[in-house]
Design an enzyme around this catalytic site. Structure first.
Site, PDB file in Angstrom:
ATOM      1  N   ARG A  15     101.409  44.879  -0.665  1.00  0.00           N
ATOM      2  CA  ARG A  15     102.295  45.060   0.492  1.00  0.00           C
ATOM      3  C   ARG A  15     102.869  43.756   1.047  1.00  0.00           C
ATOM      4  O   ARG A  15     103.768  43.767   1.881  1.00  0.00           O
ATOM      5  CB  ARG A  15     101.552  45.821   1.601  1.00  0.00           C
ATOM      6  N   GLN A  73      87.048  39.269 -11.112  1.00  0.00           N
ATOM      7  CA  GLN A  73      87.051  40.720 -11.202  1.00  0.00           C
ATOM      8  C   GLN A  73      88.412  41.093 -11.789  1.00  0.00           C
ATOM      9  O   GLN A  73      89.408  41.150 -11.079  1.00  0.00           O
ATOM     10  CB  GLN A  73      86.873  41.363  -9.814  1.00  0.00           C
ATOM     11  N   ASN A 166      83.713  50.653   9.959  1.00  0.00           N
ATOM     12  CA  ASN A 166      83.148  49.575   9.157  1.00  0.00           C
ATOM     13  C   ASN A 166      84.167  48.444   9.040  1.00  0.00           C
ATOM     14  O   ASN A 166      85.295  48.659   8.596  1.00  0.00           O
ATOM     15  CB  ASN A 166      82.829  50.143   7.765  1.00  0.00           C
ATOM     16  N   ASN A 224      97.337  42.823   5.477  1.00  0.00           N
ATOM     17  CA  ASN A 224      97.856  43.582   4.332  1.00  0.00           C
ATOM     18  C   ASN A 224      99.350  43.376   4.148  1.00  0.00           C
ATOM     19  O   ASN A 224      99.868  43.527   3.048  1.00  0.00           O
ATOM     20  CB  ASN A 224      97.572  45.074   4.511  1.00  0.00           C
TER      21      ASN A 224
HETATM   22  C1  UD1 Z   1      86.969  48.756   2.881  1.00  0.00           C
HETATM   23  C2  UD1 Z   1      85.717  49.546   3.193  1.00  0.00           C
HETATM   24  C3  UD1 Z   1      85.928  50.338   4.502  1.00  0.00           C
HETATM   25  C4  UD1 Z   1      86.275  49.385   5.625  1.00  0.00           C
HETATM   26  C5  UD1 Z   1      87.472  48.532   5.220  1.00  0.00           C
HETATM   27  C6  UD1 Z   1      87.708  47.474   6.256  1.00  0.00           C
HETATM   28  C7  UD1 Z   1      84.702  50.140   1.086  1.00  0.00           C
HETATM   29  C8  UD1 Z   1      84.515  51.208   0.069  1.00  0.00           C
HETATM   30  N1  UD1 Z   1      85.448  50.453   2.121  1.00  0.00           N
HETATM   31  O1  UD1 Z   1      88.028  49.658   2.732  1.00  0.00           O
HETATM   32  O2  UD1 Z   1      84.751  51.051   4.827  1.00  0.00           O
HETATM   33  O3  UD1 Z   1      86.563  50.109   6.791  1.00  0.00           O
HETATM   34  O4  UD1 Z   1      87.246  47.886   3.960  1.00  0.00           O
HETATM   35  O5  UD1 Z   1      88.914  46.825   5.969  1.00  0.00           O
HETATM   36  O6  UD1 Z   1      84.169  49.060   0.943  1.00  0.00           O
HETATM   37  N2  UD1 Z   1      88.535  43.966  -2.928  1.00  0.00           N
HETATM   38  C9  UD1 Z   1      88.246  43.337  -4.114  1.00  0.00           C
HETATM   39  N3  UD1 Z   1      88.083  44.091  -5.243  1.00  0.00           N
HETATM   40  C10 UD1 Z   1      88.187  45.438  -5.229  1.00  0.00           C
HETATM   41  C11 UD1 Z   1      88.492  46.070  -4.005  1.00  0.00           C
HETATM   42  C12 UD1 Z   1      88.650  45.321  -2.890  1.00  0.00           C
HETATM   43  O7  UD1 Z   1      88.143  42.113  -4.177  1.00  0.00           O
HETATM   44  O8  UD1 Z   1      88.040  46.031  -6.296  1.00  0.00           O
HETATM   45  C13 UD1 Z   1      88.706  43.152  -1.733  1.00  0.00           C
HETATM   46  C14 UD1 Z   1      90.120  43.200  -1.187  1.00  0.00           C
HETATM   47  O9  UD1 Z   1      90.873  42.118  -1.668  1.00  0.00           O
HETATM   48  C15 UD1 Z   1      89.896  43.098   0.295  1.00  0.00           C
HETATM   49  C16 UD1 Z   1      88.539  43.739   0.517  1.00  0.00           C
HETATM   50  O10 UD1 Z   1      87.900  43.709  -0.728  1.00  0.00           O
HETATM   51  O11 UD1 Z   1      89.821  41.775   0.727  1.00  0.00           O
HETATM   52  C17 UD1 Z   1      88.638  45.146   1.039  1.00  0.00           C
HETATM   53  O12 UD1 Z   1      89.409  45.918   0.184  1.00  0.00           O
HETATM   54  P1  UD1 Z   1      90.383  47.022   0.751  1.00  0.00           P
HETATM   55  O13 UD1 Z   1      90.909  47.812  -0.386  1.00  0.00           O
HETATM   56  O14 UD1 Z   1      91.335  46.419   1.693  1.00  0.00           O
HETATM   57  O15 UD1 Z   1      89.379  47.870   1.627  1.00  0.00           O
HETATM   58  P2  UD1 Z   1      89.306  49.433   1.754  1.00  0.00           P
HETATM   59  O16 UD1 Z   1      89.013  49.996   0.403  1.00  0.00           O
HETATM   60  O17 UD1 Z   1      90.469  49.882   2.457  1.00  0.00           O
END
Ligand code: UD1
Ligand code: MG
Length: 453
Positions: A15, A73, A166, A224
């Protein structure tokens, strides 16, 4: 207790619509990820591991630090999968703190509080949001104990009404982590390995789940898109402005002040509206900065007044000087003190002695001016011959008439006076009047032409 900090930074940041990885977008003076790393470092952990995705080379080149461990990753399969990539670096770590590379405003004090309440168990950082849309909801049992976290996309209408969410920031007991992560599945609405699913495993093992909340919910906000980036930039600027005001600095409007670097100041300094400060800037006591100025890597001594619309970079202004409005001090401009530099004056790589004045429309470059020199309006040091730069030396108390070109290399002696409109290409002696100017004549009997009828 040994502490390992895992920073998740593998997300694509779609985004942002940018070629730059999201975590390298800047907040204040530093990339988002750098903020998180600096906060993490302040906790003095045993280890910091950054989980990066594609484009990781660019991230690693930008973010410096021999103390950092990197884990790739390649595919973003979820937050649980992301933390699992860091496991090889977590052997022997007792407390694992998970941070997000795109949540830059989290404070060290908040994290220390979370680590303290978590101890050997599980620690969750939560916030209560008016609008919890998009976040994982904190589900508690009838006794108020946290049971699990339900993602928005997996939640029942009942669970969607929960306002406690969370933040994603959590503390996990290191010795159980590998086992828990190994048992994660991806049977959910997003087919992702959710880190949050380790929570019920901890509960089943009878571990305590401690909850902490940040003092300001903005600490948990993520970036985001560019609108959120701008909102956090404002919050960050406000945080810095508040700290400076607590330290005794007057900001006429903290909402119109930007600091991208560090600002040190003495007592009773005042900064007017729309001032941008970059790099390392130091103000003495009683310094006043007018509106719409840019100060970058400079030192401004006691009692200096910088009037509106000045740009000052890698320069030093000695005490009691007055600069501006509309002055530009470039790298190497050194004003000894008690100087006046006025509108549309540019000074570069030049030392200006005590009390000397350059008040209007002048360029002083590659020059050394003594004390008490008066440079008239429109004076130019012609320092560049098209190939090389040359110096202009002006002795104490010299008076340079307006619209003078000083063709360097050239020296104007102490107490010398230069007649207005001169082109000085040879040294001018001390205490004498030197000028280069055609003599003024008046044509007797001359008449203006008249229009033919
Ligand atoms: C996640 C949480 C959710 C919380 C939210 C807060 C989980 C399953 N959910 O949601 O409970 O309310 O964050 O913002 O954990 N990232 C990686 N690799 C991945 C996925 C994500 O490095 O495979 C990183 C992203 O770059 C980011 C962070 O982890 O910095 C969170 O990922 P994002 O997809 O934004 O979080 P949600 O899945 O929305
Ligand atoms: Mg996600």
């Amino acid at each position: 207790m040994t502490l390992g900090i895992v920073i998740l930074a593998a997300g694509q940041g779609t985004r942002m619509k940018s070629r730059l990885p999201k975590v390298l977008h800047r907040l204040g003076d530093r990339p988002l990820l750098q903020h998180v790393i600096d906060t993490a470092r302040a906790l003095q952990p045993t280890r910091i591991i950054v989980v990066h995705g594609h484009g990781g080379d660019q991230v690693r080149e930008t973010i410096m630090g021999d103390d950092l461990y990197w884990a790739e990753q390649a595919e973003q399969l979820g937050t649980g999968h992301a933390v699992a990539q860091a496991l090889p670096h977590l052997a022997g770590i007792e407390q694992v703190l998970v941070l997000y590379g795109d949540v830059p405003l989290i404070r060290t004090e908040t994290l220390q509080g979370l680590l303290d309440v978590a101890g050997n168990g599980f620690g969750l950082l939560t916030v209560n949001l008016e609008d919890p849309t998009g976040y994982g909801r904190i589900c508690r049992d009838s006794a108020g104990r946290v049971e699990r976290i339900i993602e928005q996309k997996d939640a029942t209408p009942q669970q969607l009404t929960i306002h406690e969410v969370n933040t994603g920031i959590m503390v996990l007991p290191g010795h159980r982590l590998a086992d828990w992560l190994g048992r994660l599945g991806n049977d959910n609405a997003q087919s992702e390995y959710y880190l949050t699913d380790v929570l019920p495993m901890a509960v089943a093992e009878g571990l305590s789940v401690a909850v902490a909340q940040p003092t300001d919910p903005v600490e948990a906000e993520g970036v985001n898109d560019r609108a959120q980036l701008a909102a956090l930039e404002r919050a960050w600027q406000r945080r810095q402005a508040d700290a400076l005001m607590r330290g005794g600095l007057t900001l006429r409007d903290p909402a119109r002040f930007d600091l991208r670097g560090t600002l040190r100041h003495g007592m009773d300094c005042e900064i007017d509206i729309d001032v941008l400060i970059e790099g390392e800037v130091e103000l003495g006591e009683g310094v006043r900065i007018g509106p719409h100025c840019v100060l970058r890597d400079c030192r401004i001594d006691d009692g200096v007044e910088v009037q509106a619309h000045c740009v000052i970079e890698q320069a030093r202004i000695g005490s009691g000087s007055r600069v501006g409005p509309f002055s530009r001090l470039r790298p190497g401009a050194e004003l000894a003190g008690g100087n006046h530099v006025g509108n549309f004056v540019e000074i570069k790589n030049a030392t200006i002695g005590e009390g000397s004045k350059v008040n209007h429309l002048s360029y002083v470059g590659d020059a050394e001016l003594g004390c008490g020199v008066n440079v008239g309006a429109g004076t130019i040091t012609c320092n560049y011959d098209g190939a090389n730069k040359h110096r202009t030396l002006i002795g104490d108390r010299a008076f340079i008439g307006s619209n003078t070109a000083l063709v360097a290399p050239v020296t104007v002696g102490k107490g010398a006076t230069i007649g207005a409109g001169s082109v000085i290409s040879k040294d001018a002696p001390e205490e004498r009047l030197t000028l280069t100017r055609a003599r003024q004549t008046t044509i007797e009997g001359w008449k203006r032409p008249e229009k033919k009828s």
